[in-house]
Design an enzyme around this catalytic site. Structure first.
Site, short mmCIF file in Angstrom:
data_model
loop_
_atom_site.label_atom_id
_atom_site.label_comp_id
_atom_site.label_asym_id
_atom_site.label_seq_id
_atom_site.Cartn_x
_atom_site.Cartn_y
_atom_site.Cartn_z
N HIS A 64 -1.41 -5.81 1.55
CA HIS A 64 -2.62 -6.62 1.50
C HIS A 64 -2.35 -7.91 0.73
O HIS A 64 -1.62 -7.90 -0.27
CB HIS A 64 -3.75 -5.86 0.81
CG HIS A 64 -4.62 -5.10 1.76
ND1 HIS A 64 -4.80 -3.73 1.69
CD2 HIS A 64 -5.37 -5.51 2.81
CE1 HIS A 64 -5.62 -3.34 2.64
NE2 HIS A 64 -5.99 -4.41 3.33
N CYS A 102 -7.56 -2.16 8.35
CA CYS A 102 -6.25 -2.15 7.68
C CYS A 102 -5.78 -0.72 7.44
O CYS A 102 -4.65 -0.36 7.79
CB CYS A 102 -6.34 -2.90 6.36
SG CYS A 102 -6.61 -4.68 6.54
N GLU A 129 0.83 -1.20 0.00
CA GLU A 129 0.00 0.00 0.00
C GLU A 129 0.87 1.25 0.00
O GLU A 129 1.84 1.35 0.75
CB GLU A 129 -0.92 0.01 1.21
CG GLU A 129 -1.91 -1.14 1.27
CD GLU A 129 -2.97 -1.07 0.18
OE1 GLU A 129 -3.12 0.01 -0.43
OE2 GLU A 129 -3.65 -2.09 -0.05
#
Length: 212
Positions: free
Chosen positions: A165, A141, A78
């Site tokens: 992820h 998250c 991310e």
């Protein structure tokens, strides 16, 4: 580097979370990095306290959180977290924040300061599906990634932080032929490759962006 790698407990009435299953199978030494592991609850209200206490009592160069992204077909580092909790479903404490700021005195967003493109490319170089993600969602998250950025900004200026992820594993998609998954051993291999790419060097300048 001394790296803390976290995974999450199962949530949404599931019995397994591939993030924690994969973290438990990581080697304790990866490249030049020493790895510690921590299981986080899927709880908006609890994760901050656990992370705060862990960082207060240990010195880590890097915190890398791992989470499940059901529906994705790749291992996805991310790039950024945003200052919003907006839960589509309740967490494991039956708490469902809607349009709530994570930290009122925090920035609108925090970018991971890990070499996310190098990490993504390292996954791809292993022959595994990898992609750079520009949205960590608005569930726990994203909350964890944002909180790590907040801590780095306010309290731990030398801390490096990030989030990856991972897809479902096959046993989670039995009877769901249209839902992608990835074998657990491939997730472990991909995370290992991503961790190996963590360094003090500048990130790669390569085209991993999207058009939409």
């Amino acid at each position: 580097m001394h790296i803390l790698v976290t995974g999450f407990a199962p949530f949404d009435n599931q019995d397994i979370n591939p993030s924690w299953e994969a973290v438990t199978q990581l080697e304790n030494i990866i490249g030049t990095h020493t790895i510690d592991k921590l299981k986080l609850p899927t709880s908006f209200k609890k994760v901050d306290t656990i992370i705060n206490k862990t960082l207060a009592s240990n010195h880590y160069d890097v915190v890398l959180a791992i989470g499940q992204a059901g529906g994705r077909n790749a291992i996805t580092p991310e790039r950024v977290a945003i200052n919003i909790d907006d839960a589509r479903i309740p967490d494991n404490d039956d708490f469902q924040p809607i349009d709530q700021a994570i930290h009122l005195d925090g920035a609108p967003r925090y970018f991971s300061n890990l070499p996310v493109k190098a990490m993504t490319q390292s996954v791809i170089n292993q022959g595994l599906p990898g992609a750079l993600s520009n949205s960590a969602g608005t569930f726990v998250c994203n909350h964890v990634l944002y909180h790590l950025g907040y801590l780095q900004d306010k309290h731990y200026p030398h801390l490096r932080f990030g989030f990856i992820h991972v897809p479902y594993i096959p046993e989670q998609v039995v009877g769901k032929s249209d839902t992608p998954s990835m074998p657990l051993e491939q997730i472990v291999a991909g995370l290992t490759a991503a961790i190996e790419a963590i360094s003090d060097h500048d990130d790669l300048r390569i085209a991993l962006g999207t058009t939409e």
